[in-house]
Design an enzyme around this catalytic site. Structure first.
Site, PDB file in Angstrom:
ATOM      1  N   TYR A   1       0.827  -1.205   0.000  1.00  0.00           N
ATOM      2  CA  TYR A   1       0.000   0.000   0.000  1.00  0.00           C
ATOM      3  C   TYR A   1       0.865   1.260   0.000  1.00  0.00           C
ATOM      4  CZ  TYR A   1      -4.236  -2.722   0.636  1.00  0.00           C
ATOM      5  OH  TYR A   1      -5.292  -3.591   0.440  1.00  0.00           O
TER       6      TYR A   1
ATOM      7  N   GLU B   1      -7.866  -7.655   5.410  1.00  0.00           N
ATOM      8  CA  GLU B   1      -6.980  -8.664   4.840  1.00  0.00           C
ATOM      9  C   GLU B   1      -6.200  -9.411   5.921  1.00  0.00           C
ATOM     10  OE1 GLU B   1      -4.856  -6.230   2.026  1.00  0.00           O
ATOM     11  OE2 GLU B   1      -6.766  -5.721   1.061  1.00  0.00           O
TER      12      GLU B   1
ATOM     13  N   TYR C   1     -13.951 -18.583  -4.075  1.00  0.00           N
ATOM     14  CA  TYR C   1     -13.062 -18.838  -5.201  1.00  0.00           C
ATOM     15  C   TYR C   1     -11.641 -19.035  -4.704  1.00  0.00           C
ATOM     16  CZ  TYR C   1     -12.281 -13.806  -4.489  1.00  0.00           C
ATOM     17  OH  TYR C   1     -12.010 -12.574  -3.948  1.00  0.00           O
TER      18      TYR C   1
ATOM     19  N   GLN D   1      -8.664 -15.670 -10.693  1.00  0.00           N
ATOM     20  CA  GLN D   1      -9.552 -16.267  -9.708  1.00  0.00           C
ATOM     21  C   GLN D   1     -10.596 -17.145 -10.403  1.00  0.00           C
ATOM     22  OE1 GLN D   1      -8.831 -12.781  -9.529  1.00  0.00           O
ATOM     23  NE2 GLN D   1      -7.241 -13.363  -8.060  1.00  0.00           N
ATOM     24  N   TYR D   2     -10.860 -18.309  -9.798  1.00  0.00           N
ATOM     25  CA  TYR D   2     -11.874 -19.220 -10.309  1.00  0.00           C
ATOM     26  C   TYR D   2     -12.726 -19.736  -9.153  1.00  0.00           C
ATOM     27  CZ  TYR D   2      -9.113 -19.113 -14.561  1.00  0.00           C
ATOM     28  OH  TYR D   2      -8.438 -18.678 -15.680  1.00  0.00           O
TER      29      TYR D   2
ATOM     30  N   PRO E   1     -20.262 -20.553  -8.996  1.00  0.00           N
ATOM     31  CA  PRO E   1     -20.526 -20.488  -7.556  1.00  0.00           C
ATOM     32  C   PRO E   1     -21.949 -20.875  -7.193  1.00  0.00           C
ATOM     33  CG  PRO E   1     -20.456 -18.284  -8.485  1.00  0.00           C
ATOM     34  CD  PRO E   1     -20.008 -19.219  -9.571  1.00  0.00           C
TER      35      PRO E   1
ATOM     36  N   PRO F   1     -12.381  -7.284 -12.859  1.00  0.00           N
ATOM     37  CA  PRO F   1     -12.472  -6.009 -12.149  1.00  0.00           C
ATOM     38  C   PRO F   1     -13.921  -5.654 -11.837  1.00  0.00           C
ATOM     39  CG  PRO F   1     -10.983  -5.836 -14.019  1.00  0.00           C
ATOM     40  CD  PRO F   1     -11.669  -7.157 -14.143  1.00  0.00           C
TER      41      PRO F   1
END
Length: 407
Positions: free
Chosen positions: A110, A152, A200, A216-217, A290, A400
């Site tokens: 960051y 996070e 995911y 990502q999946y 999903p 995104p």
């Protein structure tokens, strides 16, 4: 909460920053990747960068966060009931944090983003960035960054860390001409943490040019199974969009015996306290993945409240996981299935785009959406018209998050 002095400054400059945010994010990424080319090679999605969608998502999230902050500031007028017009966008922050955690983002990154983002702001707005303006927007940035870092950190603690793990492809199943499902087992044979239906994983793939790109999946199998399943749709390029380099790599090159690097499961599109709650699960295209996992989980736990299943696709042949989709719904005692296909619709489905006008929606329904953004926006609008509370409509964006982007 934004300080009163900064809130006034941000409110006054928000129109100018908002008007320039597209140019600011473009220069930000250019500066970031010039200084740190490894980030484009091994972290950021090169396809999204080429298409400009990541810049749109960043611009939308910054503008939305700043807007909510000034609306929540102490000096902002309240309505007659004494409440402020908008709450802090926690849902947006949570979605971003889950994505960041799946990528292994660390707090020190960051600082790097801050350096190049504020250099871009100063470059674009020039003399308008007075010390007062810079300090106010610095406060906005760190409120957002620190909120993300905190979420996070909690996600990493819950998942056992941000380490990548090798998984072997135990099976490969062709679902449609463009979709394959991979069944995966950990190479080390050690126990794995369970996941929640709707989550995911990130897959890190080494491409022929040496880049290690991450995508990502959704986990498309039921939680608790010995084999973890992901379903991958190869993305074809178009006039304005590049070909999906990772999806095509996985589709063309990964077979049984191949080894992939996976993150821990993440994602906040999960069924929280769903027992006894009417549900609507709506998907389009590969957004079904999903939803199938959710249906499998609901069937396994004997969910007895109404479940409305909505799906739209190009044709039955393009409907990935169609057999599982319908079979899991059939196991539920009070489920209805509504299908739309643009062509070749069978007798039990409808032709065209999804339209919920004639679909009954039970009072108190909680909705979960996944699919292309226009589909989800249309479904959400129809659900709200039918009386579903906006807070009860949840969604997942593949790629995104452009929900808040200015178009």
């Amino acid at each position: 909460m934004l300080s009163e002095q900064s809130a006034a400054t941000v409110r006054a400059t928000l129109p100018a920053v908002g008007a320039a945010i597209g140019e600011i994010t473009e220069r930000f990424y250019a500066g970031l990747f010039a200084a740190h080319p490894e980030l484009l090679r091994d972290l950021f999605n090169r396809g999204n960068q080429a298409a400009g969608t990541q810049r749109q998502a960043l611009a939308g999230s910054i503008a939305a966060f700043a807007t909510r902050l000034v609306e929540d500031a102490p000096d902002h007028p309240r309505d007659d009931a004494g409440s402020r017009p908008q709450d802090r966008p926690d849902a947006m922050l949570t979605r971003i944090a889950h994505k960041h955690a799946s990528l292994g983002i660390a707090p020190e990154q960051y600082e790097v983003v801050h350096e190049h983002l504020f250099a871009a702001i100063a470059d674009v707005l020039d003399e308008a960035v007075t010390p007062e303006v810079a300090a106010a927007w610095d406060e906005v940035y760190w409120l957002m960054a620190n909120a993300l870092i905190a979420i996070e950190r909690r996600l990493y603690e819950e998942s056992g860390g941000d380490a990548w793990r090798e998984w072997e492809v135990a099976e490969r199943v062709r679902e449609t001409d463009d979709v394959v499902t991979f069944g995966l087992r950990p190479v080390d044979g050690a126990p794995v943490r369970d996941f929640r239906a709707g989550q995911y994983v990130s897959v890190r793939a080494q491409l022929p040019d040496g880049a290690r790109q991450i995508r990502q999946y959704s986990l498309s199998g039921a939680p608790g199974a010995d084999v973890r399943r992901i379903s991958v749709k190869r993305v074809s390029g178009g006039a304005t969009t590049p070909e999906g380099e990772v999806s095509n790599h996985l589709y063309a090159r990964v077979r049984a015996g191949s080894v992939l690097e996976l993150s821990e499961p993440y994602g906040d599109l999960v069924l929280d306290d769903a027992a006894g709650t009417p549900l609507l699960l709506a998907s389009a295209g590969i957004g079904v993945t999903p939803i199938v996992a959710m249906l499998a989980d609901l069937a396994a736990h004997g969910h007895d409240a109404p479940v409305t299943v909505v799906h739209a696709d190009r044709s039955p042949a393009d409907h990935a996981l169609r057999t599982d989709h319908e079979a899991y719904a059939a196991k539920l005692p009070d489920a209805s299935v509504h299908l739309w296909y643009e062509r070749e619709a069978p007798a039990h489905a409808r032709t065209g785009l999804a339209d919920l006008t004639d679909v009954p929606v039970a009072p108190g329904t909680r909705a979960y959406l996944c699919g292309p953004l226009p589909f989800m926006r249309a479904v959400r609008a129809q659900l709200i018209e039918k009386g579903v509370a906006p807070a009860d409509v949840h969604y997942e964006v593949f790629g995104p998050d452009l929900w808040l982007a200015r178009t």
